[in-house]
Design a protein around this motif. Structure first.
Motif: not given
Length: 182
Positions: A93-94, A100-102, A115-116, A126-129
Motif C-alpha cells: 500500500w503506497r 490517497r493510497v495506491e 487499486s486506489v 480501495l477500488t480497482t484501477h
C-alpha cells in the motif's frame, strides 16, 4: 568481542525491537499496523453455498512511505476447525501526500490488482484501477475492499467482487482482532 544479541542490519516492523519510525505519510494508516485475526463469511453467485472462513492479515513497514500487506484465509467448519487453505495474497500500500493510497495486491491464483483509494479516520476504501490476469487465472474485472477500525483492536473487512461475468457485489466480510489484544 561480538555483541551476543545479533541485530539484523536492515530494521523492519516484522522484527520486534528493531522497528524504524513510521514514515510521516503513513499517519492515516498507523492504526492498521500489526497482525489481525478473526472469522468471516463469504458468498458469490457462482458458488454452491455460503461459507465461513478464518483470516489473518498483517501490515508492516520498514520506515518508507508504504505498508507491506499480507493476508491468508482458511475455509472452516461450523466449529471453526480449518478445512483447507482458501486464499492468500500479498502486496504493498503506497501512501501519497494527500492521503490517497495506491495498492498493489497479488494472488497465487494468477491475479494482480492495482487499486486506489483514500485513507482517513481509521478507514480505507480501495477500488480497482486495473486487474492483470495470468493466462489460466479466473476472470476478475473489479474489486472493492473496505477496511475500518472500529476501535484500536477491531478491524472490519468487506470485499466486493466482479468476476466471471457477474457485476460488482458482496463477496466477503470479516471481523478481525489485533493479535495480542485478548
Amino acid at each position: 568481542m561480538s555483541d551476543p544479541v545479533r541485530r539484523h542490519p536492515y530494521p523492519d516492523t516484522s522484527r520486534p525491537g528493531e522497528a524504524p519510525a513510521p514514515h510521516p505519510l503513513l499517519a492515516p494508516l498507523i492504526g492498521f499496523l500489526g497482525t489481525w485475526t478473526g472469522r468471516g463469511r463469504g458468498e458469490y453467485p457462482t458458488l454452491a453455498e455460503k461459507f465461513a472462513y478464518a483470516q489473518e492479515v498483517t501490515f508492516s513497514h520498514d520506515g518508507r512511505p508504504f505498508l507491506r500487506y499480507e493476508a491468508r484465509a482458511w475455509l472452516i467448519d461450523a466449529d471453526g476447525t480449518p478445512l483447507r487453505p482458501s486464499a492468500r495474497e500479498s502486496g504493498w500500500w503506497r501512501m501519497q501526500p494527500d492521503g490517497r493510497v495506491e495498492a498493489l495486491i497479488t494472488q497465487p491464483t494468477g491475479i494482480a490488482e492495482i487499486s486506489v483509494g483514500r485513507a482517513a479516520d481509521g478507514a480505507l476504501d480501495l477500488t480497482t484501477h486495473q486487474v492483470a490476469l495470468a493466462p489460466t487465472a479466473k476472470e476478475v474485472d473489479a474489486t472493492r475492499r473496505r477496511y475500518t477500525l472500529t476501535d484500536e483492536n477491531t478491524l472490519i473487512f468487506v470485499h466486493d467482487l466482479a468476476a466471471v461475468g457477474r457485476p460488482l457485489q458482496h463477496h466477503l466480510s470479516a471481523r478481525l482482532r489485533r493479535e495480542g489484544s485478548g
